[in-house]
Enzyme design. Sequence first.
Site, PDB file in Angstrom:
ATOM      1  N   ARG A 185       4.490   7.648  -5.597  1.00  0.00           N
ATOM      2  CA  ARG A 185       3.902   8.415  -6.692  1.00  0.00           C
ATOM      3  C   ARG A 185       4.828   8.447  -7.902  1.00  0.00           C
ATOM      4  NH1 ARG A 185       2.649  10.809  -1.880  1.00  0.00           N
ATOM      5  NH2 ARG A 185       0.419  11.189  -1.549  1.00  0.00           N
ATOM      6  N   HIS A 240       0.868   4.277  -5.751  1.00  0.00           N
ATOM      7  CA  HIS A 240       0.782   2.946  -5.137  1.00  0.00           C
ATOM      8  C   HIS A 240       0.235   1.866  -6.067  1.00  0.00           C
ATOM      9  CE1 HIS A 240       2.223   4.570  -1.484  1.00  0.00           C
ATOM     10  NE2 HIS A 240       1.077   4.925  -0.918  1.00  0.00           N
ATOM     11  N   HIS A 242       1.744  -1.019   3.848  1.00  0.00           N
ATOM     12  CA  HIS A 242       1.295   0.323   4.236  1.00  0.00           C
ATOM     13  C   HIS A 242       0.567   0.312   5.584  1.00  0.00           C
ATOM     14  CE1 HIS A 242      -0.117   4.448   3.599  1.00  0.00           C
ATOM     15  NE2 HIS A 242       0.619   4.489   2.488  1.00  0.00           N
ATOM     16  N   TYR A 296      -0.296   1.313   9.281  1.00  0.00           N
ATOM     17  CA  TYR A 296      -0.160   2.474  10.163  1.00  0.00           C
ATOM     18  C   TYR A 296       0.026   1.953  11.591  1.00  0.00           C
ATOM     19  CZ  TYR A 296      -2.353   5.446   6.509  1.00  0.00           C
ATOM     20  OH  TYR A 296      -2.669   6.122   5.361  1.00  0.00           O
ATOM     21  N   ASP A 341       5.750  13.056   4.969  1.00  0.00           N
ATOM     22  CA  ASP A 341       5.327  12.117   3.926  1.00  0.00           C
ATOM     23  C   ASP A 341       6.487  12.022   2.927  1.00  0.00           C
ATOM     24  OD1 ASP A 341       3.943  10.378   2.346  1.00  0.00           O
ATOM     25  OD2 ASP A 341       2.434  11.812   1.662  1.00  0.00           O
ATOM     26  N   GLU A 351       7.244   2.720   5.389  1.00  0.00           N
ATOM     27  CA  GLU A 351       7.148   2.035   4.103  1.00  0.00           C
ATOM     28  C   GLU A 351       8.554   1.807   3.531  1.00  0.00           C
ATOM     29  OE1 GLU A 351       4.066   4.189   1.692  1.00  0.00           O
ATOM     30  OE2 GLU A 351       3.872   5.295   3.576  1.00  0.00           O
TER      31      GLU A 351
END
Length: 343
Positions: free
Chosen positions: A75, A100, A174, A176, A247, A308
Amino acid sequence: MIEKTVLQDGWELHTVTNNKGMRLEVLNFGGIITSLEVPDKDGNLENIVLGYHDLQDYKDNPNYFGALIGRVAGRIKESEFELGGESFHLKANEGKHHLHGGSEGFHQVLWEVEPFEENQTNGLRLSHTSKDGEGGYPGNLTVNVTYTLTGDNKLVILYEATTDKATPVTLTNHTYFNLSGDLKRTVATQQAMAASNQYTELDEELISTGRLLDTAASPFDLRSFKPLQEVFSTPHDQLRIAGDGIDHYFLFSSTEKPKAGLYDPQSGRLMTIESNQPGLVLYTGNGLDDSLELKERKSEKHLGICFETQAFPAGLHHDGFPDLILKPGEEYRKETVFSFTTK
């Protein structure tokens, strides 16, 4: 072995298999990893990443499943930054902030793909040029990303870029991960590790305050493998801000190896991560709910965890963070290696 399936709208699905049966599937759209099959302790090959049941659902992909992220992962506060005495205004796509790479980021790009087979390694070379002014960023940025599957069950991602004007760049993937196999359980039952003494403090909008906090004596102390359920169940304001999970950006301890990892005791799968990036964002899928049709089942909170590896956008506004400005004549070259074994 490498196979290509041609889909509609210019999309292609590339399947890369090594001599042990490990299998990687990648879309040219977004450079998205849609599936990664690795063996468990009994040799059973199962998928260990989150992906949509219907490939067309990747068109929007608000959770960025499996996607390449750029120009800047993370961000950017207020969707603006200053560089060389000039202010640059980016397109906001998360409230007033830029996330992103924005709505036209690399996760929305149709990449050029060149398959290769060399000795015991098979892979894909992806390329794209981001034009000067695209998304508000300066400079023509030429990007190459290489996915390599080795004979000893490693997935290597190499990011390379050059520019003709100074511009911020930090690229990542990215995906998961969930090592239970075919999404049998959430990652709460798995153990995560990050070789880090410091992590970023976030405000209520998930923007870095510029402060680095010590991981010691906190749920963010992942210097040895820790069950994620233990993290999720510990009261902590920073976990609450992130939606009852992690996060956050972790700065790597320079000498520690591996840099990060994930272990599932039940399947025996162990993933370790090496990287020459300065740190990583750990995201534990706090925003997932049951509204998405994934390949094996509906989505669920904490169903996956992202590693990431990257620099951090806070470096555009605060001192004390790794530099993310790429200048003409320089080469951005970052590599992250995911190794898969069992124990």
